[in-house]
Motif scaffolding. Sequence first.
Motif, PDB file in Angstrom:
ATOM      1  N   CYS A 235       0.841  -1.199   0.000  1.00 35.31           N
ATOM      2  CA  CYS A 235       0.000   0.000   0.000  1.00 35.31           C
ATOM      3  C   CYS A 235       0.877   1.251   0.000  1.00 35.31           C
ATOM      4  O   CYS A 235       1.795   1.378   0.818  1.00 35.31           O
ATOM      5  CB  CYS A 235      -0.907  -0.019   1.224  1.00 35.31           C
ATOM      6  SG  CYS A 235      -2.160   1.280   1.194  1.00 35.31           S
ATOM      7  N   TRP A 237       0.559   5.713  -1.092  1.00 39.03           N
ATOM      8  CA  TRP A 237      -0.303   6.769  -1.617  1.00 39.03           C
ATOM      9  C   TRP A 237       0.422   7.767  -2.513  1.00 39.03           C
ATOM     10  O   TRP A 237      -0.206   8.562  -3.193  1.00 39.03           O
ATOM     11  CB  TRP A 237      -1.024   7.475  -0.476  1.00 39.03           C
ATOM     12  CG  TRP A 237      -0.172   8.304   0.454  1.00 39.03           C
ATOM     13  CD1 TRP A 237       1.187   8.388   0.482  1.00 39.03           C
ATOM     14  CD2 TRP A 237      -0.647   9.169   1.484  1.00 39.03           C
ATOM     15  NE1 TRP A 237       1.610   9.248   1.482  1.00 39.03           N
ATOM     16  CE2 TRP A 237       0.493   9.739   2.117  1.00 39.03           C
ATOM     17  CE3 TRP A 237      -1.901   9.518   1.959  1.00 39.03           C
ATOM     18  CZ2 TRP A 237       0.393  10.643   3.180  1.00 39.03           C
ATOM     19  CZ3 TRP A 237      -1.998  10.414   3.023  1.00 39.03           C
ATOM     20  CH2 TRP A 237      -0.866  10.958   3.615  1.00 39.03           C
ATOM     21  N   HIS A 261      -1.653  -1.406  -3.926  1.00 39.24           N
ATOM     22  CA  HIS A 261      -2.832  -0.610  -3.587  1.00 39.24           C
ATOM     23  C   HIS A 261      -2.412   0.852  -3.541  1.00 39.24           C
ATOM     24  O   HIS A 261      -1.709   1.274  -2.622  1.00 39.24           O
ATOM     25  CB  HIS A 261      -3.388  -1.033  -2.226  1.00 39.24           C
ATOM     26  CG  HIS A 261      -3.789  -2.465  -2.142  1.00 39.24           C
ATOM     27  ND1 HIS A 261      -5.100  -2.899  -2.330  1.00 39.24           N
ATOM     28  CD2 HIS A 261      -3.059  -3.589  -1.902  1.00 39.24           C
ATOM     29  CE1 HIS A 261      -5.152  -4.207  -2.192  1.00 39.24           C
ATOM     30  NE2 HIS A 261      -3.929  -4.659  -1.940  1.00 39.24           N
ATOM     31  N   LYS A 263      -3.241   3.987  -2.552  1.00 38.19           N
ATOM     32  CA  LYS A 263      -4.179   4.731  -1.710  1.00 38.19           C
ATOM     33  C   LYS A 263      -3.588   4.930  -0.331  1.00 38.19           C
ATOM     34  O   LYS A 263      -2.572   4.334   0.034  1.00 38.19           O
ATOM     35  CB  LYS A 263      -5.502   3.991  -1.596  1.00 38.19           C
ATOM     36  CG  LYS A 263      -5.403   2.593  -0.993  1.00 38.19           C
ATOM     37  CD  LYS A 263      -6.768   1.941  -0.839  1.00 38.19           C
ATOM     38  CE  LYS A 263      -7.474   1.789  -2.158  1.00 38.19           C
ATOM     39  NZ  LYS A 263      -8.821   1.209  -2.012  1.00 38.19           N
ATOM     40  N   ASP A 264      -4.236   5.755   0.454  1.00 42.40           N
ATOM     41  CA  ASP A 264      -3.929   5.931   1.866  1.00 42.40           C
ATOM     42  C   ASP A 264      -4.243   4.611   2.569  1.00 42.40           C
ATOM     43  O   ASP A 264      -5.341   4.069   2.418  1.00 42.40           O
ATOM     44  CB  ASP A 264      -4.805   7.060   2.413  1.00 42.40           C
ATOM     45  CG  ASP A 264      -4.508   7.418   3.864  1.00 42.40           C
ATOM     46  OD1 ASP A 264      -4.071   6.540   4.618  1.00 42.40           O
ATOM     47  OD2 ASP A 264      -4.750   8.588   4.238  1.00 42.40           O
ATOM     48  N   CYS A 265      -3.289   4.093   3.355  1.00 42.50           N
ATOM     49  CA  CYS A 265      -3.501   2.784   3.965  1.00 42.50           C
ATOM     50  C   CYS A 265      -4.700   2.791   4.920  1.00 42.50           C
ATOM     51  O   CYS A 265      -5.293   1.725   5.163  1.00 42.50           O
ATOM     52  CB  CYS A 265      -2.244   2.308   4.687  1.00 42.50           C
ATOM     53  SG  CYS A 265      -1.850   3.199   6.222  1.00 42.50           S
ATOM     54  N   ARG A 266      -5.102   3.942   5.428  1.00 45.91           N
ATOM     55  CA  ARG A 266      -6.266   3.998   6.312  1.00 45.91           C
ATOM     56  C   ARG A 266      -7.555   3.695   5.562  1.00 45.91           C
ATOM     57  O   ARG A 266      -8.596   3.407   6.169  1.00 45.91           O
ATOM     58  CB  ARG A 266      -6.343   5.367   6.989  1.00 45.91           C
ATOM     59  CG  ARG A 266      -5.225   5.611   7.995  1.00 45.91           C
ATOM     60  CD  ARG A 266      -5.162   7.051   8.448  1.00 45.91           C
ATOM     61  NE  ARG A 266      -4.784   7.950   7.346  1.00 45.91           N
ATOM     62  CZ  ARG A 266      -4.522   9.237   7.493  1.00 45.91           C
ATOM     63  NH1 ARG A 266      -4.587   9.784   8.705  1.00 45.91           N
ATOM     64  NH2 ARG A 266      -4.195   9.987   6.457  1.00 45.91           N
ATOM     65  N   GLN A 267      -7.499   3.784   4.216  1.00 46.80           N
ATOM     66  CA  GLN A 267      -8.658   3.468   3.381  1.00 46.80           C
ATOM     67  C   GLN A 267      -8.541   2.088   2.739  1.00 46.80           C
ATOM     68  O   GLN A 267      -9.313   1.750   1.843  1.00 46.80           O
ATOM     69  CB  GLN A 267      -8.796   4.534   2.273  1.00 46.80           C
ATOM     70  CG  GLN A 267      -8.751   5.967   2.764  1.00 46.80           C
ATOM     71  CD  GLN A 267      -9.834   6.264   3.785  1.00 46.80           C
ATOM     72  OE1 GLN A 267     -10.960   5.788   3.647  1.00 46.80           O
ATOM     73  NE2 GLN A 267      -9.505   7.038   4.810  1.00 46.80           N
ATOM     74  N   LEU A 268      -7.582   1.294   3.193  1.00 51.23           N
ATOM     75  CA  LEU A 268      -7.343  -0.021   2.592  1.00 51.23           C
ATOM     76  C   LEU A 268      -8.513  -0.959   2.877  1.00 51.23           C
ATOM     77  O   LEU A 268      -8.899  -1.161   4.029  1.00 51.23           O
ATOM     78  CB  LEU A 268      -6.052  -0.612   3.155  1.00 51.23           C
ATOM     79  CG  LEU A 268      -5.527  -1.898   2.528  1.00 51.23           C
ATOM     80  CD1 LEU A 268      -5.204  -1.684   1.056  1.00 51.23           C
ATOM     81  CD2 LEU A 268      -4.281  -2.367   3.278  1.00 51.23           C
ATOM     82  N   GLU A 269      -9.063  -1.544   1.828  1.00 50.25           N
ATOM     83  CA  GLU A 269     -10.228  -2.431   1.959  1.00 50.25           C
ATOM     84  C   GLU A 269      -9.773  -3.885   1.984  1.00 50.25           C
ATOM     85  O   GLU A 269     -10.047  -4.678   1.074  1.00 50.25           O
ATOM     86  CB  GLU A 269     -11.202  -2.174   0.817  1.00 50.25           C
ATOM     87  CG  GLU A 269     -11.780  -0.758   0.831  1.00 50.25           C
ATOM     88  CD  GLU A 269     -12.641  -0.462  -0.376  1.00 50.25           C
ATOM     89  OE1 GLU A 269     -12.729  -1.341  -1.263  1.00 50.25           O
ATOM     90  OE2 GLU A 269     -13.209   0.641  -0.442  1.00 50.25           O
ATOM     91  N   GLU A 287      -0.890   5.652  13.287  1.00 47.04           N
ATOM     92  CA  GLU A 287      -2.165   5.772  12.572  1.00 47.04           C
ATOM     93  C   GLU A 287      -2.501   4.505  11.791  1.00 47.04           C
ATOM     94  O   GLU A 287      -3.662   4.292  11.436  1.00 47.04           O
ATOM     95  CB  GLU A 287      -2.134   6.979  11.630  1.00 47.04           C
ATOM     96  CG  GLU A 287      -2.195   8.318  12.349  1.00 47.04           C
ATOM     97  CD  GLU A 287      -2.451   9.486  11.412  1.00 47.04           C
ATOM     98  OE1 GLU A 287      -2.511   9.244  10.186  1.00 47.04           O
ATOM     99  OE2 GLU A 287      -2.601  10.608  11.899  1.00 47.04           O
ATOM    100  N   VAL A 291      -5.464  -0.441  11.205  1.00 48.89           N
ATOM    101  CA  VAL A 291      -5.494  -1.140   9.917  1.00 48.89           C
ATOM    102  C   VAL A 291      -4.733  -2.460  10.018  1.00 48.89           C
ATOM    103  O   VAL A 291      -5.187  -3.500   9.524  1.00 48.89           O
ATOM    104  CB  VAL A 291      -4.885  -0.268   8.800  1.00 48.89           C
ATOM    105  CG1 VAL A 291      -5.001  -0.964   7.456  1.00 48.89           C
ATOM    106  CG2 VAL A 291      -5.557   1.091   8.768  1.00 48.89           C
TER     107      VAL A 291
END
Length: 414
Positions: A235, A237, A261, A263-269, A287, A291
């Motif tokens: 991941c 961003w 991925h 993206k911001d890892c906090r938004q990792l699905e 932070e 996750v």
Amino acid sequence: VPALATEPQFAQRLRKHLEEVQILDGRYRLQKVPGGCVALPVLEDKLSLLCLPQEMPCGLVWIQDPVPSRAARRQTPAQKLRDELQQLLGESWSEELEHDVPHAWQRHGDLVLLSEDSFRAAPWEKMGPALWKTVASALGAQRLARRGRVLPGGMRTPSVTLLLGQDGWVEHMDNGIRYTFDVTKCMFSSGNITEKLRVATLPCSGEVLVDLYAGIGYFTLPYLVHAAAAFAHACEWNSHAVEALRRNLVLNGVQDRCHVHHKDCRQLELWDVADRVNLGLIPSSEEGWPVACRVLKKGTGGVLHIHHNVESFPAPALPQTSILQAELGSPEGAGSDGEAQDPMEKGGKETRGARIRPEWQRWAEATAARIQGLLEELHGQLWRTSILHVEAVKSYAPHVHHLVLDLECRPVLP
């Protein structure tokens, strides 16, 4: 190179005279030239000052292929750079300018990356391309760049100026792994080599890794290439780092075993997939802790590698703590020959041979308790966290150390 040619019987007298008036160019050897004469290299910018006694017959010649002197061959690159710049500037040379000449730099293939305090005095800026060509030639480089301060923001984008060359893409070999990246867009943390070497020895065969702060693949690649992880979710961003990461996966032939991925890892699905999670962000990866707990396999758990900058102060020598005992007995703290290694062996100069400090122990224990609480809140059942290892990567600043906590997390089965 300009030189004064004279008959052999006059060579030593001429050499002594040139040394006295500081015109002899010591970078090159005396050498024979056609006609049975001996040529003594001289400094071109000092030719106008040359005044020879009449009893020394000689003539000016140009040596096309000068032979370096023994002293020149012993010169360090920094000394060679200083000497060539001093010759270029002649009488304009000053202590202020010498202070601006770098003594160290990073080399990436044919590109040299200078430190941010290099060549900042006003006279340098007026020299233009001639300066950078001289510097590149002295350092054996084709391209030059100069580092600036890291730009503010979570992406840690470097402020790097390309001084000579058309682009900043370079290739770097590190422990058998090929990395390519644009030095003007991405950072390369050479100081983390000890942690990358350690990661390469971890027992990851058949495991799924989630790397929450992948960058250009600093840790993702050692896990895949050397530690035999079966698959990785990387991941990141920063779009520039993602481009380099994708290239590096291909360069090392592991692109089929990694999903990137962007993206911001906090938004990792992702849920319930990882045997191991890498949280390689400093000064703190806190932070990303929720996750990391979410992506761990909820039935079996796994291992978190948590990076953090911990502040500590000099203190009297203390007995080894319980953490150190756990580390030395831990399979993941073992070297490639199976012998346990002191966690300080691979750290920087300040941390080699050091003992686990009380501040480090308190941070590790507090982190273990916090992660345990997050896991129990997330899954609604008891979990156990065990400190496997605390690695001191390097001294990041006075009294601040970059540490990595290897934390085993397992659900308590009914």
